[in-house]
Design a protein around this motif. Structure first.
Motif, PDB file in Angstrom:
ATOM      1  N   LEU A   1     -32.553  54.976  -3.749  1.00  0.00           N
ATOM      2  CA  LEU A   1     -31.388  55.630  -4.105  1.00  0.00           C
ATOM      3  C   LEU A   1     -31.506  56.535  -5.309  1.00  0.00           C
ATOM      4  O   LEU A   1     -32.016  56.345  -6.367  1.00  0.00           O
ATOM      5  N   PHE A   2     -31.097  57.565  -5.042  1.00  0.00           N
ATOM      6  CA  PHE A   2     -31.163  58.752  -5.897  1.00  0.00           C
ATOM      7  C   PHE A   2     -29.783  59.279  -6.303  1.00  0.00           C
ATOM      8  O   PHE A   2     -28.990  59.373  -5.207  1.00  0.00           O
ATOM      9  N   SER A   3     -29.625  59.700  -7.586  1.00  0.00           N
ATOM     10  CA  SER A   3     -28.409  60.130  -7.754  1.00  0.00           C
ATOM     11  C   SER A   3     -28.236  61.402  -8.548  1.00  0.00           C
ATOM     12  O   SER A   3     -29.288  61.612  -9.354  1.00  0.00           O
ATOM     13  N   ASN A   4     -27.299  62.187  -8.667  1.00  0.00           N
ATOM     14  CA  ASN A   4     -27.173  63.271  -9.280  1.00  0.00           C
ATOM     15  C   ASN A   4     -25.658  63.488  -9.729  1.00  0.00           C
ATOM     16  O   ASN A   4     -24.728  63.452  -9.480  1.00  0.00           O
ATOM     17  N   THR A   5     -25.524  63.697 -11.314  1.00  0.00           N
ATOM     18  CA  THR A   5     -24.213  63.666 -11.891  1.00  0.00           C
ATOM     19  C   THR A   5     -24.348  64.977 -12.438  1.00  0.00           C
ATOM     20  O   THR A   5     -25.004  65.572 -13.276  1.00  0.00           O
ATOM     21  N   SER A   6     -23.005  65.718 -12.292  1.00  0.00           N
ATOM     22  CA  SER A   6     -23.120  67.366 -12.860  1.00  0.00           C
ATOM     23  C   SER A   6     -21.714  67.238 -13.690  1.00  0.00           C
ATOM     24  O   SER A   6     -20.669  66.764 -13.295  1.00  0.00           O
ATOM     25  N   LEU A   7     -21.898  67.890 -14.776  1.00  0.00           N
ATOM     26  CA  LEU A   7     -20.623  68.323 -15.442  1.00  0.00           C
ATOM     27  C   LEU A   7     -20.779  69.992 -15.493  1.00  0.00           C
ATOM     28  O   LEU A   7     -21.540  70.332 -15.789  1.00  0.00           O
ATOM     29  N   ILE A   8     -19.348  70.604 -14.889  1.00  0.00           N
ATOM     30  CA  ILE A   8     -19.804  71.846 -14.680  1.00  0.00           C
ATOM     31  C   ILE A   8     -18.290  72.599 -15.294  1.00  0.00           C
ATOM     32  O   ILE A   8     -17.218  72.236 -15.279  1.00  0.00           O
ATOM     33  N   TYR A   9     -18.764  73.760 -16.053  1.00  0.00           N
ATOM     34  CA  TYR A   9     -17.703  74.652 -16.337  1.00  0.00           C
ATOM     35  C   TYR A   9     -17.669  76.036 -15.643  1.00  0.00           C
ATOM     36  O   TYR A   9     -18.981  76.508 -15.484  1.00  0.00           O
ATOM     37  N   SER A  10     -16.724  76.782 -15.423  1.00  0.00           N
ATOM     38  CA  SER A  10     -16.850  77.933 -14.485  1.00  0.00           C
ATOM     39  C   SER A  10     -15.746  78.456 -14.702  1.00  0.00           C
ATOM     40  O   SER A  10     -14.512  78.094 -14.613  1.00  0.00           O
ATOM     41  N   ASP A  11     -15.616  79.925 -14.941  1.00  0.00           N
ATOM     42  CA  ASP A  11     -14.541  80.708 -15.114  1.00  0.00           C
ATOM     43  C   ASP A  11     -14.798  82.230 -14.829  1.00  0.00           C
ATOM     44  O   ASP A  11     -15.681  82.690 -14.633  1.00  0.00           O
ATOM     45  N   PHE A  12     -13.599  82.906 -14.266  1.00  0.00           N
ATOM     46  CA  PHE A  12     -13.722  84.196 -14.076  1.00  0.00           C
ATOM     47  C   PHE A  12     -12.303  84.678 -14.977  1.00  0.00           C
ATOM     48  O   PHE A  12     -11.472  84.189 -14.762  1.00  0.00           O
ATOM     49  N   ASP A  13     -12.653  85.797 -15.782  1.00  0.00           N
ATOM     50  CA  ASP A  13     -11.421  86.503 -16.292  1.00  0.00           C
ATOM     51  C   ASP A  13     -11.601  88.023 -16.312  1.00  0.00           C
ATOM     52  O   ASP A  13     -12.744  88.420 -16.233  1.00  0.00           O
ATOM     53  N   TYR A  14     -10.417  88.639 -16.446  1.00  0.00           N
ATOM     54  CA  TYR A  14     -10.564  89.992 -16.835  1.00  0.00           C
ATOM     55  C   TYR A  14      -9.719  90.179 -17.986  1.00  0.00           C
ATOM     56  O   TYR A  14      -8.631  89.833 -18.013  1.00  0.00           O
ATOM     57  N   GLY A  15     -10.019  91.457 -18.536  1.00  0.00           N
ATOM     58  CA  GLY A  15      -9.094  91.974 -19.831  1.00  0.00           C
ATOM     59  C   GLY A  15      -8.955  93.298 -19.716  1.00  0.00           C
ATOM     60  O   GLY A  15      -9.913  94.134 -19.140  1.00  0.00           O
ATOM     61  N   PHE A  16      -7.842  93.952 -20.292  1.00  0.00           N
ATOM     62  CA  PHE A  16      -7.613  95.299 -20.218  1.00  0.00           C
ATOM     63  C   PHE A  16      -6.817  95.577 -21.394  1.00  0.00           C
ATOM     64  O   PHE A  16      -6.098  94.864 -21.836  1.00  0.00           O
ATOM     65  N   LYS A  17      -7.152  96.765 -22.144  1.00  0.00           N
ATOM     66  CA  LYS A  17      -6.634  97.072 -23.239  1.00  0.00           C
ATOM     67  C   LYS A  17      -6.284  98.504 -23.014  1.00  0.00           C
ATOM     68  O   LYS A  17      -7.170  99.336 -22.809  1.00  0.00           O
ATOM     69  N   VAL A  18      -5.333  99.069 -23.701  1.00  0.00           N
ATOM     70  CA  VAL A  18      -5.112 100.559 -23.784  1.00  0.00           C
ATOM     71  C   VAL A  18      -4.351 100.960 -24.982  1.00  0.00           C
ATOM     72  O   VAL A  18      -3.317  99.998 -25.182  1.00  0.00           O
ATOM     73  N   GLN A  19      -4.358 101.822 -25.691  1.00  0.00           N
ATOM     74  CA  GLN A  19      -3.394 102.270 -26.944  1.00  0.00           C
ATOM     75  C   GLN A  19      -2.500 103.482 -26.262  1.00  0.00           C
ATOM     76  O   GLN A  19      -3.177 104.331 -25.903  1.00  0.00           O
ATOM     77  N   ALA A  20      -1.205 103.100 -26.227  1.00  0.00           N
ATOM     78  CA  ALA A  20      -0.430 104.269 -25.744  1.00  0.00           C
ATOM     79  C   ALA A  20       0.736 104.353 -26.744  1.00  0.00           C
ATOM     80  O   ALA A  20       1.441 103.546 -27.053  1.00  0.00           O
TER      81      ALA A  20
END
Lengths: 766, 263
Positions: free
Chosen positions: A344-363
């Motif tokens: 018997l073999f086991s694997n335990t994983s704790l995972i974080y994952s993200d994707f984000d985008y940002g945009f800035k402009v001065q008008a």
């Protein structure tokens, strides 16, 4: 809970029946680097009893008491044999050395010479990352995703792009995992490059069908990418200098044979070079970078901890003008491998994952910001129970907490009205068994229960046909609602006709709860992931596939033929003329439809000798149906490319020089062109045909490559890689636009993005 | 967004030196011409106009194909009828149209024994207040300075209002620019509507504010989406207006006011 209990009782019962058996178990590794070997082979000589290592390099082979010669083998490595007298359970870690013949081969489908015939996996592709180096690519940026696109059933989303479609699925229906963490946007720079830096990658496996029960969450395919662990024996570095980017990887032991670390980075300098070419581009930022990090440590004989992370970012902006746009993925995985006992073999994983985008402009003195993203917290456990040589049982569960942050505009840090944040919990419970019925027939059957629930706070709205809100239901913080449960049966079977040929079949059902809505054809970073809800139902896909596999000439030639039929329900898409950007009621702009695809795939590979390579051909049909589009009739999906051909050839001229050629051809994408025109308010408006009733011109391209090893000693290795993309300068249409010329005539204008593109890359290792 | 994509693509292709654009001839099978009806009532002048035409094949001439001999009747909700007379090729006209605010009109176009029907509601009367001018230095050298214009008006509070701003340069309507606004986020407040066009200095610019009904607004929102060319690569479609029987075009009612400035 009751299910788990039943399973435990069932397992112990079977165990009793087999009590006079003993097992030999442990890890299989590369002798030079200490990297675990995945899917490697172990068997008892003179019997048909054998086993494969799992995803973590662990194997367990249970045999009746007695004397055996055990053989460990893996393609590209010298096999190891040793004799044992099996009177008790034995733990044995094995190290294999490379055989040196590896360099002559491009290995794409199997780990043992006839593994492609004998294993139970149907519609699966594995890539040897080292070997992809020899295949010529755009700007010399080696890319596993682009190599995968040269195989049947996998096609590129656009010219030079790293997005892909599998067997008629949409681009968001591929579960892309990097060390078990989902990667939500696997491309850089509008898709021309993938986020996978070849130097940091150890193994890639892509399931086009017959998806095992341990994977869930996407409708069409699973691409499981594993990062290198890092060399356990000695310190070393690999890297490369290319025309637009450079990369460097350092790896070595933290404590010899016990723990190692690997750090890999890559950055482009496109903006710097562009600035030299044209001074107008000097003040522009345009780059991407990747960082991969992995460390592992062995604690005693039974436990091992892994930490791995990925950070990638694209940026584009004019720093002086206070304008910027950036996007990227982050993943972080902590894993704990535990060997309970020989079986018997086991694997335990704790995972974080993200994707984000940002945009800035001065008008006009106003700071406008925009943010959006998806954030995941994931806990999972997988168990492998090596019951006996005839049965290997996998079971486990996972739970993901998703947070969806839609596009939010803010003006001087005051947020404007926008779509609401969404929260949800996705769960999965699975069990599967690989069962050897007799010498010829092996089955893999399993079941996955997937669950999905929305979590408050959220105001659930419903809309009428004019997209106006007709009712609202308020869910408080922490409320759990819209509970979905779906059973996903998974099945595959392999029947050996003889030693060199087999017939395989598979069926799988997959449910997808997250959807990427894209208003454009090539995909942009601003495409938005949304959650299933009361309004947007989960997509359910069913696929059957049958294949015939045959090896010739002492496994020198491999041939496979597969046919499949896939049907999907509840695929969301934007309606015609959807208002997508910053829309607070995005769900009202969505229509829900169906899909079907079917096809046949041929692959012929030559794997030994001076000349190696493969030919791949896919004949397929991909259709969609939405009540609101095209009067409810079925129409071709954009990726309905009837014929798709790839030829890859590599010729080893001398031990140091190899030449490579690839040629691809596919039917043009199904698109909507104007057939006429009319005038509104003095302006010209195109009159379009039915949805996707037209075709882009056929796509074809020839690439050439030359790999020249300058120096290959134990201490220092370096090579030069030359490639020519689109060698006969075919003007493949990236887009076709329709406009008026100066004489007022309407015309079609083709944009061909890449003409002939030569490049050179220098790679090193020490 | 498409602009950003375009800039990135240009940089990538600049670097690669090899991207190219050329005109190609496609085999586009044009089957049936479709009837196109542009019908509008100018509530300020009490005039009704209809322009009746049919579509051309993509490679045909770029002149509208006007349709003669249609019978067109406009009717208000009190049952008063107006016959539109053909004043020139495909142009139909009636004046002295009477109505009250928020009245509904129906229009019936009978051409070749097929009836096309649509209805629309009289919008609120709104006047343009002023125009703001913003001169911008170009981002890269060797280009002329240009102006961005903002149209300003006060939105009446009681109803949902829809607007279209039409810019004219030296009396020529700029047809490829669609500035459409609604007051969902701005009800009863001052509107500052930036016009999506760069105006070169030295020209006379007329800015027309149309206070339009919802049908007109919706139709032009779709038109503005499908005429966006090039990198706007979402699946194109044929906007449906408010006429039945698959006619292209729209029936709308508007009030029009304008301001003229010299740049």
């Amino acid at each position: 809970m009751r299910k788990t209990l039943l399973l435990i009782i069932f397992l112990s019962f079977i165990k009793l029946l087999n009590s006079q058996n003993y097992s030999i178990s442990g890890f299989m590794k590369d002798a030079e680097t200490g990297e675990e070997l995945l899917y490697a082979n172990v068997f008892a000589e003179g019997t048909t009893l054998g086993a494969n290592t799992n995803l973590y390099g662990f194997y367990s082979l249970t045999l009746p008491q007695g004397n055996y010669t055990i053989i460990y083998s893996f393609i590209g490595y010298e096999p190891v044999k040793f004799d044992i007298n099996l009177t008790q359970n034995i733990t044995k870690d094995i190290e294999l050395t490379t055989s040196g013949i590896q360099l002559d081969e491009v290995q794409i489908t199997a780990r043992k010479e006839n593994d492609n015939v004998t294993n139970t996996e149907v519609s699966v592709v594995t890539l040897d990352v080292l070997e992809t180096r020899k295949i010529p690519v755009l700007l010399g940026e080696q890319d596993i995703l682009k190599t995968l696109q040269l195989l049947p059933g996998i096609s590129a989303s656009s010219e030079g792009g790293s997005g892909f479609f599998v067997r008629g699925g949409n681009a968001d229906q591929n579960l892309i995992l990097l060390d078990e963490a989902p990667v939500y946007n696997a491309s850089h720079l509008l898709g021309f490059f993938s986020v996978f830096n070849g130097d940091a990658i150890k193994d890639v496996k892509l399931y086009k069908g017959g998806i095992p029960a341990q994977y869930g969450g996407r409708a069409s395919s699973v691409m499981d990418v594993r990062m290198k662990n890092g060399n356990l024996k000695s310190w070393g570095a690999t890297g490369g200098l290319g025309l637009i980017s450079s990369r460097m990887t350092i790896e070595g032991p933290i404590k010899k044979d016990n723990g190692s670390i690997m750090v890999s980075g890559r950055r482009t300098y496109l903006d710097i070079v562009a600035g030299l070419v044209d001074p107008d581009f000097k003040e522009i930022d345009l780059y991407f970078y990747d960082l991969n990090l992995k460390a592992n440590y062995k604690i005693g004989d039974k436990d091992r901890i892994y930490i791995s992370g990925y950070l990638g970012r694209d940026a584009f902006g004019f720093s002086e003008r206070n304008f910027g746009f950036d996007w990227g993925n982050k993943t972080f995985t902590t894993r704990w491998n535990h060997v309970f006992n020989n079986k018997l073999f086991s694997n335990t994983s704790l995972i974080y994952s993200d994707f984000d985008y940002g945009f800035k402009v001065q008008a006009n003195g106003l700071n406008i910001d925009l943010d959006a993203g998806i954030y995941d917290y994931n806990l999972k456990q997988n168990y492998t129970y090596f019951l006996n040589p005839k049965n290997t049982i996998d079971f486990g569960w996972n739970g993901i907490y998703h947070q969806f942050k839609p596009t939010v505009f803010s003006f001087d840090e005051t947020a404007a009205d926008a779509a609401q944040e969404q929260y949800s919990i996705e769960g999965g419970f699975y069990a599967s068994n690989t069962q050897k019925i007799n010498d010829r027939l092996t089955l893999n059957y399993g079941l996955r229960l997937s669950t999905y629930s929305n979590v408050g706070p959220y105001i659930e709205r419903s809309y009428n046909e004019q997209d106006e809100i007709i009712s609202e239901e308020i869910h408080e913080n922490g409320d759990i609602y819209n509970n979905n449960f779906n059973l996903e049966p998974r099945f595959s079977a392999t029947y050996l006709l003889d030693n060199n040929s087999s017939v395989k079949a598979s069926y799988n059902r997959n449910t997808q709860y997250l959807h990427l809505l894209s208003n454009s054809t090539s995909g942009t970073p601003t495409d938005m992931w949304i959650s299933s809800s009361n309004y947007v139902k989960p997509t359910i896909a069913d696929q059957v596939a049958i294949g015939y596999f045959r090896n010739f000439n002492n496994n020198n030639y491999k041939f496979s033929f597969e046919t499949y039929y896939k049907s999907m329900i509840d695929i969301p898409d934007y309606e015609d003329g959807a208002e997508t950007f910053g829309n607070a009621n995005i769900e009202s702009e969505i229509v829900i439809g169906r899909g079907r695809s079917y096809g046949i795939e041929f692959l012929l590979e030559k794997q030994k000798g001076k000349f190696t390579g493969w030919m791949s051909y896919t004949l397929s049909k991909v259709e969609r149906q939405y009540n609101e589009i095209n009067n409810g009739n079925w129409f071709s999906a954009r990726q309905d490319r009837t014929h798709d051909i790839s030829l890859v050839g590599i010729y080893q001229i001398s031990p140091k020089i190899s030449l490579s050629v690839t040629w691809v051809y596919n039917t043009g994408d199904a698109v909507t062109f104007p057939t006429g025109k009319y005038f509104i308010d003095g302006g010209l408006v195109n009159l379009y045909s039915e949805r996707n009733a037209n075709r882009m011109p056929a796509y074809h391209r020839l690439d050439l490559g030359l790999n020249w090893v300058l120096n290959d000693s134990d201490k220092f290795y370096n090579d030069l890689n030359f490639s020519v993309y689109n060698a006969y300068n075919r003007k493949n249409a990236y887009t076709i636009s329709f406009d008026q010329n100066e004489a007022g005539e309407t015309q079609a204008t083709r944009l061909a993005l890449f003409g002939i593109v030569p490049s050179v890359t220098w790679n090193f290792k020490f | 967004m498409n602009k950003i994509k375009y800039i990135i693509l240009s940089i990538v292709s600049l670097f690669i030196f090899s991207s190219c654009e050329d005109v190609i001839v496609l085999d586009l099978d044009y089957t049936q011409p479709k009837v196109v009806i542009e019908a509008y009532v100018n509530a300020g002048t009490n005039e009704a106009h209809v322009i009746l035409s049919q579509s051309n094949g993509f490679y045909d001439t770029s002149e509208p194909q006007y349709l003669k001999g249609a019978k067109i009747i406009l009717e208000n909700q009190n049952g008063e009828n107006y016959n539109l007379l053909e004043v020139s090729n495909g142009q139909y006209f009636a004046d002295n149209i009477t109505f009250q605010s928020q009245d509904t009109f129906n229009i019936t176009v009978n051409y070749n024994d097929v009836e096309y029907v649509a209805s629309s509601e009289v919008p609120s009367e709104v006047e343009i207040d002023s125009i703001k001018v913003n001169i911008t230095e170009p981002p890269f050298g060797n280009q002329d300075a240009f102006a961005h214009l903002t149209a300003i008006w006060i939105d009446p509070g009681e109803h949902t209002n829809y607007y279209r701003v039409r810019p004219y340069q030296n009396d020529t309507l700029l047809t490829q620019v669609y500035n459409l606004e609604n007051d969902e986020l701005n009800n009863g407040k001052e509107f500052n509507s930036g016009i999506r066009e760069r105006f070169l200095l030295g020209n006379e610019i007329k800015i027309e504010l149309l206070s339009v009904d919802e049908n007109y607004y919706d139709y032009f929102v779709h038109i503005s989406e499908v005429v966006g060319n090039g990198f706007n690569s979402s699946s194109p479609y044929n906007p449906k207006g408010n006429f039945n029987n698959n006619a292209l075009g729209y029936f709308g009612i508007y009030y029009s006011t304008f301001k003229t400035i010299q740049l």
